[in-house]
Design an enzyme around this catalytic site. Structure first.
Site, short mmCIF file in Angstrom:
data_model
loop_
_atom_site.label_atom_id
_atom_site.label_comp_id
_atom_site.label_asym_id
_atom_site.label_seq_id
_atom_site.Cartn_x
_atom_site.Cartn_y
_atom_site.Cartn_z
N HIS A 308 -18.87 10.70 -7.73
CA HIS A 308 -18.92 9.25 -7.88
C HIS A 308 -17.76 8.64 -7.12
O HIS A 308 -16.68 9.22 -7.07
CB HIS A 308 -18.83 8.85 -9.37
CG HIS A 308 -19.31 7.47 -9.61
ND1 HIS A 308 -18.50 6.37 -9.48
CD2 HIS A 308 -20.54 7.01 -9.95
CE1 HIS A 308 -19.21 5.29 -9.73
NE2 HIS A 308 -20.46 5.65 -10.01
N ASP A 366 -26.82 10.08 -13.57
CA ASP A 366 -28.15 10.53 -13.16
C ASP A 366 -28.41 12.00 -13.43
O ASP A 366 -29.52 12.48 -13.22
CB ASP A 366 -28.35 10.24 -11.66
CG ASP A 366 -28.40 8.75 -11.40
OD1 ASP A 366 -29.03 8.05 -12.19
OD2 ASP A 366 -27.80 8.30 -10.41
N1 CMC Z 1 -22.12 17.59 -3.75
C1 CMC Z 1 -21.29 18.24 -2.89
N2 CMC Z 1 -20.20 17.66 -2.33
C2 CMC Z 1 -19.96 16.38 -2.62
C3 CMC Z 1 -20.78 15.64 -3.51
C4 CMC Z 1 -21.89 16.30 -4.09
N3 CMC Z 1 -22.72 15.65 -4.93
N4 CMC Z 1 -20.31 14.38 -3.63
C5 CMC Z 1 -19.23 14.33 -2.84
N5 CMC Z 1 -19.01 15.52 -2.23
C6 CMC Z 1 -17.90 15.88 -1.34
C7 CMC Z 1 -18.11 15.29 0.04
O1 CMC Z 1 -18.77 16.19 0.90
C8 CMC Z 1 -16.69 15.00 0.48
O2 CMC Z 1 -16.13 16.20 0.93
P1 CMC Z 1 -15.01 16.18 2.13
O3 CMC Z 1 -13.85 15.41 1.58
O4 CMC Z 1 -14.71 17.63 2.33
O5 CMC Z 1 -15.67 15.52 3.29
C9 CMC Z 1 -15.98 14.61 -0.81
O6 CMC Z 1 -16.72 15.24 -1.87
C10 CMC Z 1 -15.93 13.10 -1.08
O7 CMC Z 1 -17.26 12.60 -0.96
P2 CMC Z 1 -17.62 11.19 -0.32
O8 CMC Z 1 -19.03 11.22 0.16
O9 CMC Z 1 -16.55 10.79 0.65
O10 CMC Z 1 -17.48 10.27 -1.62
P3 CMC Z 1 -18.14 8.86 -1.82
O11 CMC Z 1 -17.32 8.17 -2.83
O12 CMC Z 1 -18.35 8.17 -0.51
O13 CMC Z 1 -19.62 9.20 -2.40
C11 CMC Z 1 -21.40 9.59 -3.89
C12 CMC Z 1 -19.96 9.09 -3.73
C13 CMC Z 1 -21.91 9.27 -5.30
C14 CMC Z 1 -22.32 8.85 -2.88
C15 CMC Z 1 -21.45 11.12 -3.63
O14 CMC Z 1 -20.64 11.79 -4.58
C16 CMC Z 1 -22.87 11.69 -3.64
O15 CMC Z 1 -23.56 11.64 -2.61
N6 CMC Z 1 -23.36 12.21 -4.83
C17 CMC Z 1 -24.72 12.69 -4.95
C18 CMC Z 1 -25.66 11.49 -5.17
C19 CMC Z 1 -25.55 10.92 -6.59
O16 CMC Z 1 -25.56 11.64 -7.58
N7 CMC Z 1 -25.48 9.59 -6.66
C20 CMC Z 1 -25.45 8.86 -7.94
C21 CMC Z 1 -24.17 8.11 -8.16
S1 CMC Z 1 -24.03 7.52 -9.87
C22 CMC Z 1 -25.34 6.38 -10.04
C23 CMC Z 1 -25.05 5.08 -9.40
O17 CMC Z 1 -25.31 4.90 -8.22
O18 CMC Z 1 -24.52 4.20 -10.11
#
Ligand code: CMC
Length: 431
Positions: A308, A366
């Protein structure tokens, strides 16, 4: 909220700028950079808004480090346990817990506006038979500005209130009818003797050919799912609603924009993607393979329902959702659910893996919601529409707050241009 004792000083080139600092009631201090371009001739760069507050708001607060979510100061776990969805709607919209009389009046108002304009039936029929319910919802909610044109004047407080009630009241009917249309069943009309969650369940699962009794266990679980999704401060879809409405667009158009944004798998679409992932994993012995894929930089796969932007600890909604999954499955007599087992083993495996702990990736809302929704009888395609109907009150509360904010300006980010500089047009024969 400006704290005159605190100032930030920015030095660049031969310039030195003093910037005011805001101290919020909760959370980190905020540097006010609004005058930066006018006084310093520079922009700031923050794709994805990782360090930028786009507005001030009094509705919802998240402490990502502690795993805390407060609506108007009240923690989500207390609201999920002691309150119910329509009371939380009232709280989000008006800022305080209602008296018994205020709540009754609000519930009556919502209950008496659940029917859709009858001509909207024809609008539904224009969609393809196999349309995703989110596609239908985006279209139908946008079309409300054509069917309810008398509540589109954003400068009229009464019209805003009418639009608010209409959206909250009609969203369950819109979502249920999107589902009914997608499976080729007749639309079931709302009933005023049922509560909000029971009415939605009946509109989804009843058929005219037989009596349908709402199961109170399912109704309570449904209400809790609505409550857990009601608002989440400036997430992508809420920011979309705010940005759309900053141009003066009507409320139905803005909420349709929010629904479209929510659909993405990184946001509300993650509940559908998560259940599909758990089913693809299938058995606990395949978990290591999927964990390895999630960690592989060359594989776009991510563990859905994990991670998140704001929570760097447990998502408090996931904690309640996990308890609910256990309770609902037990009450429904679903024993040894293989998907729940895969989810629990996957959670344990990920939490024990340094990749996830170092990056502070925990289960989000989720991760467990799909398991409950599936046990209740919903197909995966309905998971995100249920999120959208629950979040509608959050979107509207934030929209109302913004409309009445005297400092409100059209949202218009700047950019770091990386394209060609000025050059002359080349005639086609010379290229
Ligand atoms: N699985 C594997 N690695 C992950 C994941 C994951 N679910 N989420 C983040 N990472 C890694 C990512 O690869 C990155 O690694 P590095 O620093 O080595 O490049 C690091 O963690 C930080 O990730 P980010 O993409 O920069 O973080 P963000 O804040 O931009 O993204 C997120 C947040 C929710 C989009 C992401 O965690 C994700 O894609 N999660 C899976 C989708 C999901 O479950 N979404 C629902 C969110 S809660 C419901 C709502 O939307 O309110």
């Amino acid at each position: 909220m400006t704290d005159d004792s605190k100032k930030a000083t920015l030095t660049f080139g031969d310039k030195e700028l003093e910037l005011p600092i805001f101290t919020p009631t909760e959370g980190p201090d905020v540097i006010d950079i609004r005058a930066l371009y006018a006084k310093g001739g520079v922009f700031t760069y923050d794709p994805g808004f990782t360090s930028t507050a786009s507005c001030d708001s009094s509705i919802t607060y998240i402490d990502g480090g502690k795993g805390e979510l407060l609506h108007r100061g009240y923690p989500i776990d207390q609201l999920a346990e002691k309150s119910h969805y329509l009371e939380v709607c009232y709280l989000l919209l008006y800022g305080y817990l209602p008296s018994a009389a205020q709540l009754e009046e609000f519930e009556n108002l919502v209950t008496n506006h659940t029917m859709l304009h009858e001509q909207m039936v024809y609008f539904y029929r224009g969609f393809r038979r196999d349309a995703h319910p989110m596609a239908i919802m985006t279209g139908v909610v946008g079309a409300m500005s054509a069917f309810y044109h008398d509540s589109t004047d954003i400068h009229d407080a009464h019209a805003r209130e009418v639009a608010t009630i209409r959206l909250i009241a009609k969203m369950p009917t819109i979502a249920a009818w999107a589902y009914k249309f997608s499976i080729g069943q007749p639309f079931v009309y709302p009933r005023n003797d049922l509560d909000y969650a029971s009415n939605f369940l009946r509109m989804c699962f009843a058929v005219p050919a037989e009596e349908y009794e709402v199961n109170p266990i399912l109704s309570r679980a449904m209400d809790r799912i609505f409550t857990l999704h009601a608002d989440h401060e400036q997430n992508a879809s809420t920011s979309t609603v705010r940005l759309a409405s900053s141009s003066g667009a009507n409320p139905f158009a803005c909420i349709a924009a929010g629904i479209a944004c929510l659909w993405g798998p990184a946001h509300g679409g993650a509940n559908q993607a998560c259940l599909e992932m758990l089913k693809e994993i299938g058995t606990p012995d395949r978990i290591p393979e999927f964990i390895a894929r999630a960690k592989d930089k060359n594989d776009p796969f991510r563990l859905m329902g994990f991670g998140h932007r704001v929570y760097k600890n447990f998502d408090p909604r996931a904690t309640v959702m996990k308890q609910s999954a256990d309770e609902v499955l037990e009450l429904l007599g679903v024993e040894n659910n293989p998907v729940l087992q895969v989810a629990k083993d996957l959670e344990a495996a990920a939490l024990a893996d340094p990749y996830f702990s170092e990056k502070k990736l925990f289960p989000n809302v989720d991760f467990y919601s799909g398991i409950i929704l599936e046990a209740m009888g919903f197909p995966t395609s309905m998971f995100t529409p249920i999120f959208a109907l629950s979040r509608t009150v959050g979107w509207i509360s934030q929209w109302k707050e913004m409309i009445t904010d005297p400092t409100m300006k059209i949202g218009r980010p700047r950019q770091l241009y990386a394209g060609e500089s000025l050059r002359d047009y080349v005639n086609i024969e010379d290229r």
